[in-house]
Design a protein around this motif. Structure first.
Motif, PDB file in Angstrom:
ATOM      1  N   VAL A   1       0.854  -1.191   0.000  1.00  9.87           N
ATOM      2  CA  VAL A   1       0.000   0.000   0.000  1.00  9.87           C
ATOM      3  C   VAL A   1       0.887   1.237   0.000  1.00  9.87           C
ATOM      4  CG1 VAL A   1      -1.789   1.281   1.250  1.00  9.87           C
ATOM      5  CG2 VAL A   1      -1.816  -1.231   1.262  1.00  9.87           C
ATOM      6  N   TRP A   2       0.547   2.232  -0.817  1.00 11.19           N
ATOM      7  CA  TRP A   2       1.365   3.431  -0.894  1.00 11.19           C
ATOM      8  C   TRP A   2       0.502   4.628  -1.266  1.00 11.19           C
ATOM      9  CZ3 TRP A   2       1.361  -0.514  -4.461  1.00 11.19           C
ATOM     10  CH2 TRP A   2       0.918  -0.195  -5.739  1.00 11.19           C
ATOM     11  N   ASP A   3       1.060   5.830  -1.006  1.00 13.97           N
ATOM     12  CA  ASP A   3       0.409   7.079  -1.401  1.00 13.97           C
ATOM     13  C   ASP A   3       1.025   7.661  -2.671  1.00 13.97           C
ATOM     14  OD1 ASP A   3      -1.478   7.586   0.864  1.00 13.97           O
ATOM     15  OD2 ASP A   3       0.381   7.505   2.020  1.00 13.97           O
ATOM     16  N   ARG A   4       2.316   7.408  -2.883  1.00 14.24           N
ATOM     17  CA  ARG A   4       3.004   7.848  -4.094  1.00 14.24           C
ATOM     18  C   ARG A   4       3.846   6.692  -4.619  1.00 14.24           C
ATOM     19  NH1 ARG A   4       0.235  11.690  -3.358  1.00 14.24           N
ATOM     20  NH2 ARG A   4       0.678  13.902  -3.664  1.00 14.24           N
ATOM     21  N   ARG A   5       3.971   6.630  -5.940  1.00 14.58           N
ATOM     22  CA  ARG A   5       4.760   5.550  -6.548  1.00 14.58           C
ATOM     23  C   ARG A   5       5.397   6.045  -7.834  1.00 14.58           C
ATOM     24  NH1 ARG A   5       3.348   1.453 -10.467  1.00 14.58           N
ATOM     25  NH2 ARG A   5       4.654  -0.401 -10.257  1.00 14.58           N
ATOM     26  N   LEU A   6       6.691   5.744  -7.999  1.00 12.64           N
ATOM     27  CA  LEU A   6       7.414   6.016  -9.234  1.00 12.64           C
ATOM     28  C   LEU A   6       8.093   4.726  -9.662  1.00 12.64           C
ATOM     29  CD1 LEU A   6       9.207   9.379  -8.320  1.00 12.64           C
ATOM     30  CD2 LEU A   6       7.175   9.128  -9.754  1.00 12.64           C
ATOM     31  N   CYS A   7       8.113   4.455 -10.953  1.00 13.70           N
ATOM     32  CA  CYS A   7       8.738   3.228 -11.439  1.00 13.70           C
ATOM     33  C   CYS A   7       9.403   3.509 -12.789  1.00 13.70           C
ATOM     34  CB  CYS A   7       7.706   2.114 -11.563  1.00 13.70           C
ATOM     35  SG  CYS A   7       8.412   0.502 -11.949  1.00 13.70           S
ATOM     36  N   PHE A   8      10.654   3.046 -12.954  1.00 11.14           N
ATOM     37  CA  PHE A   8      11.399   3.240 -14.186  1.00 11.14           C
ATOM     38  C   PHE A   8      12.112   1.940 -14.531  1.00 11.14           C
ATOM     39  CE2 PHE A   8      11.325   7.189 -11.781  1.00 11.14           C
ATOM     40  CZ  PHE A   8      10.800   8.085 -12.704  1.00 11.14           C
ATOM     41  N   ALA A   9      12.313   1.713 -15.831  1.00 11.94           N
ATOM     42  CA  ALA A   9      12.997   0.503 -16.288  1.00 11.94           C
ATOM     43  C   ALA A   9      14.005   0.861 -17.374  1.00 11.94           C
ATOM     44  CB  ALA A   9      11.997  -0.518 -16.818  1.00 11.94           C
ATOM     45  N   GLU A  10      15.068   0.059 -17.462  1.00 13.04           N
ATOM     46  CA  GLU A  10      16.127   0.302 -18.434  1.00 13.04           C
ATOM     47  C   GLU A  10      16.698  -1.027 -18.911  1.00 13.04           C
ATOM     48  OE1 GLU A  10      18.741   2.990 -20.550  1.00 13.04           O
ATOM     49  OE2 GLU A  10      16.975   3.400 -19.308  1.00 13.04           O
ATOM     50  N   PRO A  11      16.751  -1.265 -20.227  1.00 11.33           N
ATOM     51  CA  PRO A  11      17.407  -2.474 -20.725  1.00 11.33           C
ATOM     52  C   PRO A  11      18.922  -2.355 -20.557  1.00 11.33           C
ATOM     53  CG  PRO A  11      16.719  -1.090 -22.558  1.00 11.33           C
ATOM     54  CD  PRO A  11      16.183  -0.448 -21.323  1.00 11.33           C
TER      55      PRO A  11
ATOM     56  N   PHE B   1      26.904  10.329  -8.057  1.00 11.00           N
ATOM     57  CA  PHE B   1      27.299  11.709  -8.323  1.00 11.00           C
ATOM     58  C   PHE B   1      27.925  11.884  -9.706  1.00 11.00           C
ATOM     59  CE2 PHE B   1      27.750  13.625  -3.784  1.00 11.00           C
ATOM     60  CZ  PHE B   1      26.379  13.584  -3.661  1.00 11.00           C
ATOM     61  N   ARG B   2      28.146  10.802 -10.435  1.00 10.15           N
ATOM     62  CA  ARG B   2      28.667  10.934 -11.795  1.00 10.15           C
ATOM     63  C   ARG B   2      27.645  11.569 -12.724  1.00 10.15           C
ATOM     64  NH1 ARG B   2      30.205   5.009 -13.076  1.00 10.15           N
ATOM     65  NH2 ARG B   2      29.896   5.797 -15.203  1.00 10.15           N
ATOM     66  N   SER B   3      26.390  11.563 -12.326  1.00 12.23           N
ATOM     67  CA  SER B   3      25.354  12.235 -13.105  1.00 12.23           C
ATOM     68  C   SER B   3      25.159  13.650 -12.561  1.00 12.23           C
ATOM     69  CB  SER B   3      24.030  11.475 -13.010  1.00 12.23           C
ATOM     70  OG  SER B   3      22.971  12.263 -13.551  1.00 12.23           O
ATOM     71  N   PRO B   4      25.378  14.686 -13.388  1.00 12.59           N
ATOM     72  CA  PRO B   4      25.162  16.058 -12.909  1.00 12.59           C
ATOM     73  C   PRO B   4      23.752  16.284 -12.372  1.00 12.59           C
ATOM     74  CG  PRO B   4      26.316  16.069 -15.011  1.00 12.59           C
ATOM     75  CD  PRO B   4      25.862  14.658 -14.782  1.00 12.59           C
ATOM     76  N   LEU B   5      22.771  15.634 -12.986  1.00 14.86           N
ATOM     77  CA  LEU B   5      21.384  15.811 -12.562  1.00 14.86           C
ATOM     78  C   LEU B   5      21.176  15.329 -11.128  1.00 14.86           C
ATOM     79  CD1 LEU B   5      18.607  16.768 -13.547  1.00 14.86           C
ATOM     80  CD2 LEU B   5      18.146  14.440 -14.300  1.00 14.86           C
ATOM     81  N   ILE B   6      21.999  14.384 -10.687  1.00 15.42           N
ATOM     82  CA  ILE B   6      21.909  13.875  -9.322  1.00 15.42           C
ATOM     83  C   ILE B   6      22.891  14.595  -8.414  1.00 15.42           C
ATOM     84  CG2 ILE B   6      22.155  11.827  -7.866  1.00 15.42           C
ATOM     85  CD1 ILE B   6      21.433  10.169 -10.363  1.00 15.42           C
TER      86      ILE B   6
ATOM     87  N   PHE C   1      11.633  16.743  -9.478  1.00 14.88           N
ATOM     88  CA  PHE C   1      13.082  16.510  -9.447  1.00 14.88           C
ATOM     89  C   PHE C   1      13.399  15.051  -9.109  1.00 14.88           C
ATOM     90  CE2 PHE C   1      12.452  21.016  -8.381  1.00 14.88           C
ATOM     91  CZ  PHE C   1      13.168  21.594  -9.428  1.00 14.88           C
ATOM     92  N   VAL C   2      12.633  14.484  -8.179  1.00 15.45           N
ATOM     93  CA  VAL C   2      12.813  13.070  -7.855  1.00 15.45           C
ATOM     94  C   VAL C   2      12.521  12.216  -9.083  1.00 15.45           C
ATOM     95  CG1 VAL C   2      12.021  11.158  -6.413  1.00 15.45           C
ATOM     96  CG2 VAL C   2      12.274  13.438  -5.421  1.00 15.45           C
ATOM     97  N   SER C   3      11.460  12.560  -9.795  1.00 14.43           N
ATOM     98  CA  SER C   3      11.113  11.821 -11.006  1.00 14.43           C
ATOM     99  C   SER C   3      12.216  11.933 -12.055  1.00 14.43           C
ATOM    100  CB  SER C   3       9.797  12.338 -11.591  1.00 14.43           C
ATOM    101  OG  SER C   3       8.733  12.174 -10.673  1.00 14.43           O
ATOM    102  N   ALA C   4      12.806  13.125 -12.161  1.00 11.43           N
ATOM    103  CA  ALA C   4      13.840  13.344 -13.169  1.00 11.43           C
ATOM    104  C   ALA C   4      15.110  12.554 -12.880  1.00 11.43           C
ATOM    105  CB  ALA C   4      14.168  14.833 -13.254  1.00 11.43           C
ATOM    106  N   MET C   5      15.329  12.154 -11.627  1.00 13.06           N
ATOM    107  CA  MET C   5      16.538  11.409 -11.273  1.00 13.06           C
ATOM    108  C   MET C   5      16.418   9.919 -11.538  1.00 13.06           C
ATOM    109  SD  MET C   5      17.687  13.182  -7.682  1.00 13.06           S
ATOM    110  CE  MET C   5      17.878  14.958  -7.536  1.00 13.06           C
ATOM    111  N   GLY C   6      15.201   9.423 -11.747  1.00 18.40           N
ATOM    112  CA  GLY C   6      15.004   7.984 -11.877  1.00 18.40           C
ATOM    113  C   GLY C   6      15.783   7.364 -13.013  1.00 18.40           C
ATOM    114  N   ARG C   7      15.633   7.903 -14.210  1.00 15.82           N
ATOM    115  CA  ARG C   7      16.313   7.323 -15.360  1.00 15.82           C
ATOM    116  C   ARG C   7      17.825   7.536 -15.332  1.00 15.82           C
ATOM    117  NH1 ARG C   7      12.843   4.895 -18.381  1.00 15.82           N
ATOM    118  NH2 ARG C   7      10.675   5.606 -18.511  1.00 15.82           N
TER     119      ARG C   7
END
Length: 203
Positions: A9-19, A37-42, A168-174
């Motif tokens: 059970v959750w109130d918020r959910r984010l999910c991402f996938a990568e081959p 930290f190798r990703s500037p976005l993170i 911003f959290v969503s943008a860090m997923g991928r």
């Protein structure tokens, strides 16, 4: 997946996938080696957050911004996460409990064995998982974030907080997945391509 059993059970959910062009065991091992930290976005917003804390707290109460931030750093006191469950080679589930809308994220002490059925009031319970799924000789890496608030007041506070930081959290997923993918694919020879069935395509 383990996160389904641990946090149904959750109130918020984010999910991402990568081959990933690497075998599942190589992909899973890369999760623990990668430097986020190798990703500037993170790296940039997280270093900025540490700098903000150092500016508005008393001198000496906040550590220097780390030069590297990987899986092991997530599990330190400063990282704030606990390892909730690990299925070696397949899935890792991390947990975080606190009041994210407060300075220092309002971290509280909690027992990972009781995750997520905590009787603490006024907090958010977060789960973050990495799952590696086999796909032919390669793999698919999935990351998922779930948040459950323990009462209505926490839910209201978290909704306001999420309005500001959710994008911003969503943008860090991928970018996180791409870092792991690059680490896994660089760790050795790429997984062989499956044999082509039938005639060769026309050129």
């Amino acid at each position: 997946m383990s996160i389904d059993a641990r946090m149904p059970v959750w109130d918020r959910r984010l999910c991402f996938a990568e081959p990933v062009r690497a075998a599942p065991d190589a992909t899973f091992a890369a999760i623990r080696r990668v430097d986020f930290f190798r990703s500037p976005l993170i790296g940039i917003p997280n270093r900025a957050r540490v700098g903000f804390d150092r500016t508005f707290r008393r001198a000496g109460t906040t550590p220097e911004p780390p030069r590297r931030f990987g899986f092991d750093q997530l599990l330190t006191d400063d990282g704030g996460f606990h390892l909730v469950e690990e299925d070696p080679g397949r899935e890792i589930v991390l947990g975080f409990v606190g009041r994210w809308w407060e300075r220092g994220y309002g971290r509280v002490e909690w027992d990972p064995a009781r995750f997520p059925d905590l009787d603490l009031r006024g907090v958010g319970v977060g789960g973050w998982s990495f799952t590696v799924l086999p796909y032919a000789t390669d793999s698919v890496l999935v990351t998922e974030i779930r948040v459950r608030c323990t009462d209505d007041e926490a839910r209201r506070q978290f909704a306001r907080y999420w309005t500001l930081v959710g994008r911003f959290v969503s943008a860090m997923g991928r970018p996180v997945l791409r870092l792991v993918r690059a680490e896994a694919e660089a760790s050795g020879a790429p997984a062989p391509k499956p044999a082509t069935v039938g005639r060769e395509p026309r050129r």
